[in-house]
Write a protein that holds these residues in place. Structure first.
Motif, PDB file in Angstrom:
ATOM      1  N   UNK A 189       0.764  -1.220   0.062  1.00  0.00           N
ATOM      2  CA  UNK A 189      -0.036   0.095  -0.099  1.00  0.00           C
ATOM      3  C   UNK A 189       0.797   1.276  -0.100  1.00  0.00           C
ATOM      4  N   UNK A 190       1.990   0.992  -0.522  1.00  0.00           N
ATOM      5  CA  UNK A 190       2.891   2.226  -0.571  1.00  0.00           C
ATOM      6  C   UNK A 190       2.542   3.231  -1.635  1.00  0.00           C
ATOM      7  N   UNK A 191       1.559   4.034  -1.495  1.00  0.00           N
ATOM      8  CA  UNK A 191       1.070   4.883  -2.703  1.00  0.00           C
ATOM      9  C   UNK A 191       2.061   5.940  -3.134  1.00  0.00           C
ATOM     10  N   UNK A 192       2.864   6.314  -2.171  1.00  0.00           N
ATOM     11  CA  UNK A 192       4.082   7.326  -2.355  1.00  0.00           C
ATOM     12  C   UNK A 192       4.915   6.623  -3.369  1.00  0.00           C
ATOM     13  N   UNK A 193       5.538   5.610  -3.183  1.00  0.00           N
ATOM     14  CA  UNK A 193       6.470   5.010  -4.161  1.00  0.00           C
ATOM     15  C   UNK A 193       5.809   4.832  -5.576  1.00  0.00           C
ATOM     16  N   UNK A 194       4.726   4.534  -5.563  1.00  0.00           N
ATOM     17  CA  UNK A 194       3.789   4.306  -6.817  1.00  0.00           C
ATOM     18  C   UNK A 194       3.959   5.635  -7.585  1.00  0.00           C
ATOM     19  N   UNK A 195       3.497   6.902  -6.971  1.00  0.00           N
ATOM     20  CA  UNK A 195       3.482   8.007  -7.216  1.00  0.00           C
ATOM     21  C   UNK A 195       4.912   8.464  -8.019  1.00  0.00           C
ATOM     22  N   UNK A 196       6.136   8.274  -7.316  1.00  0.00           N
ATOM     23  CA  UNK A 196       7.346   8.573  -7.616  1.00  0.00           C
ATOM     24  C   UNK A 196       7.504   7.761  -8.848  1.00  0.00           C
ATOM     25  N   UNK A 197       7.333   6.368  -8.870  1.00  0.00           N
ATOM     26  CA  UNK A 197       7.604   5.634 -10.117  1.00  0.00           C
ATOM     27  C   UNK A 197       6.946   6.294 -11.410  1.00  0.00           C
ATOM     28  N   UNK A 198       5.598   6.758 -11.236  1.00  0.00           N
ATOM     29  CA  UNK A 198       4.700   7.266 -12.166  1.00  0.00           C
ATOM     30  C   UNK A 198       5.370   8.548 -12.968  1.00  0.00           C
ATOM     31  N   UNK A 199       5.933   9.539 -12.039  1.00  0.00           N
ATOM     32  CA  UNK A 199       6.446  10.707 -12.362  1.00  0.00           C
ATOM     33  C   UNK A 199       7.902  10.347 -12.828  1.00  0.00           C
ATOM     34  N   UNK A 200       8.609   9.180 -12.458  1.00  0.00           N
ATOM     35  CA  UNK A 200       9.944   9.288 -13.011  1.00  0.00           C
ATOM     36  C   UNK A 200       9.829   8.590 -14.499  1.00  0.00           C
ATOM     37  N   UNK A 201       8.858   7.731 -14.572  1.00  0.00           N
ATOM     38  CA  UNK A 201       8.562   7.068 -15.749  1.00  0.00           C
ATOM     39  C   UNK A 201       8.102   8.001 -16.860  1.00  0.00           C
TER      40      UNK A 201
ATOM     41  N   UNK B 169      -1.682   0.087 -15.957  1.00  0.00           N
ATOM     42  CA  UNK B 169      -2.609  -1.265 -16.469  1.00  0.00           C
ATOM     43  C   UNK B 169      -2.318  -2.520 -15.554  1.00  0.00           C
ATOM     44  N   UNK B 170      -1.126  -2.752 -15.608  1.00  0.00           N
ATOM     45  CA  UNK B 170      -0.455  -3.961 -14.585  1.00  0.00           C
ATOM     46  C   UNK B 170      -0.612  -3.723 -13.183  1.00  0.00           C
ATOM     47  N   UNK B 171      -0.693  -2.501 -12.769  1.00  0.00           N
ATOM     48  CA  UNK B 171      -0.881  -2.047 -11.386  1.00  0.00           C
ATOM     49  C   UNK B 171      -2.276  -2.267 -11.021  1.00  0.00           C
ATOM     50  N   UNK B 172      -3.266  -1.989 -11.770  1.00  0.00           N
ATOM     51  CA  UNK B 172      -4.603  -2.200 -11.416  1.00  0.00           C
ATOM     52  C   UNK B 172      -4.903  -3.433 -11.355  1.00  0.00           C
TER      53      UNK B 172
ATOM     54  N   UNK C 124      -8.569   1.778  -2.975  1.00  0.00           N
ATOM     55  CA  UNK C 124      -8.994   2.730  -3.857  1.00  0.00           C
ATOM     56  C   UNK C 124      -8.067   3.969  -3.851  1.00  0.00           C
ATOM     57  N   UNK C 125      -7.369   4.214  -3.123  1.00  0.00           N
ATOM     58  CA  UNK C 125      -6.084   5.196  -3.202  1.00  0.00           C
ATOM     59  C   UNK C 125      -5.131   4.868  -4.217  1.00  0.00           C
ATOM     60  N   UNK C 126      -4.829   3.632  -4.447  1.00  0.00           N
ATOM     61  CA  UNK C 126      -3.941   3.111  -5.313  1.00  0.00           C
ATOM     62  C   UNK C 126      -4.610   2.980  -6.684  1.00  0.00           C
TER      63      UNK C 126
END
Ligand SMILES: NC(=O)c1ccc[n+]([C@@H]2O[C@H](COP(=O)([O-])OP(=O)(O)OC[C@H]3O[C@@H](n4cnc5c(N)ncnc54)[C@H](OP(=O)(O)O)[C@@H]3O)[C@@H](O)[C@H]2O)c1
Length: 288
Positions: free
Chosen positions: A231-243, A256-259, A277-279
């Motif tokens: 449930x590390x939403x912050x890490x996902x946010x970092x991944x998305x912005x770096x990608x 898509x794979x995350x969902x 829901x947050x993710x």
């Protein structure tokens, strides 16, 4: 003893012919588009003769595997004269025995014998066959013979009819081919910090093997680790912005794979509905 022949002498035909022969089956005939391929297979199997025509294989053997590319199976089957003493079997994962209609009309028994395995080369195929599941379609007594062959090759079998075949094969594409794609995507991302592709793949392989071991020993969903499982939403946010900066074309795939990973994480039980829901919201965010 039952005489077995092969039409098509590629990777699957060679692995099955050598494997079956080593288990005492009588592989007597092979033909292929090119004589070179047929001769190469015949040289590996005691008592096997290479023929220049597919009809010669049918005239020599009682059970004939058609191990050509999928698209050629129906036309190859239609060009051969079969009779009621024949069993004709293809190795396609996506097709049912319907494509062997011409052989069935001539009185032959028809079957499908699909090894759920990746055959990239003959040697590697021989190593990977034990433990493989074979999807079988046939009526008795051919079905019993195919079950025995799968078992004698060290494999298992399932029975699968026309209704399930295409989706069964699509599942195999997800598990096998798209795994290759995922590893290639991960390897390419390592280029952003200048590690050569071979080194990147070698570094990722223990992670991949560890994941496969965990799927095997711990099972899904418990084997799932990583930011979505935690449930590390912050890490996902970092991944998305770096990608978004270095590989914007991968953002949609990552999302898509995350969902698809969120329900697995929920089932594992380390995240609750609110975190899910947050993710979900994060992974559904439009790409800017
Ligand atoms: N590869 C896999 O991982 C895998 C796994 C499970 C099942 N299968 C299935 O196994 C079957 C064979 O696949 P494969 O990977 O072994 O293919 P492959 O290595 O490309 O071999 C196909 C063989 O068929 C021969 N051929 C092509 N057209 C022909 C024709 N008209 N008459 C006679 N021979 C012909 C080719 O001849 P030449 O060599 O003489 O040119 C080649 O030897 C397919 O149905 C495939 O779906 C494949």
């Amino acid at each position: 003893m039952l005489k077995i022949g092969f039409i098509g002498a590629g990777t699957v035909a060679t692995a099955l012919a050598v494997g079956l022969s080593s288990k005492g089956y009588h592989v007597v005939a092979v033909s292929s588009r090119s004589q070179t391929s047929a001769r190469k297979l015949a040289q590996l199997v005691n008592g096997c003769q290479a023929f220049s025509s597919n009809q010669d294989v049918a005239d020599t053997a009682e059970l004939v595997f058609i191990a050509t590319p999928d698209d050629a199976i129906a036309s190859v089957a239609a060009q051969v004269q079969w009779h009621s003493g024949h069993s004709v079997v293809h190795c396609s994962g996506a097709d049912s025995t319907d494509i062997l209609l011409s052989a069935r009309k001539s009185g032959a028994r028809v079957g499908a014998f699909h090894p759920l395995q990746t055959f990239a080369s003959f040697r590697q195929a021989m190593e990977n066959i034990p433990g493989t599941t074979f999807a079988l379609e046939a009526e008795e007594p051919l079905l019993g013979m195919l079950k025995d062959m799968a078992t004698d090759l060290g494999g298992r079998w399932i029975e699968l009819g026309a209704g399930g075949k295409v989706i069964y094969h699509a599942a195999a594409v997800f598990a096998c081919n798209y795994l290759v794609t995922l590893v290639k995507l991960a390897t390419d991302l390592w280029q952003t910090f200048a590690i050569p592709p071979e080194q990147a793949t070698q570094a990722l392989l223990p992670l991949i093997r560890g994941t496969i071991n965990n799927i095997d020993t711990i099972g899904i969903p418990k084997c799932l680790t990583g930011p979505i499982a935690r449930g590390d939403a912050g890490t996902i946010k970092k991944h998305l912005s770096a990608l978004q900066k270095v590989a914007p074309d991968l953002v949609a795939t990552y999302q898509e794979l995350g969902l698809k990973t969120i329900p697995i994480a929920l089932k594992k039980g380390r995240i609750d509905q609110k975190q899910a829901s947050q993710l979900k919201a994060l992974l559904k965010q439009p790409i800017t």
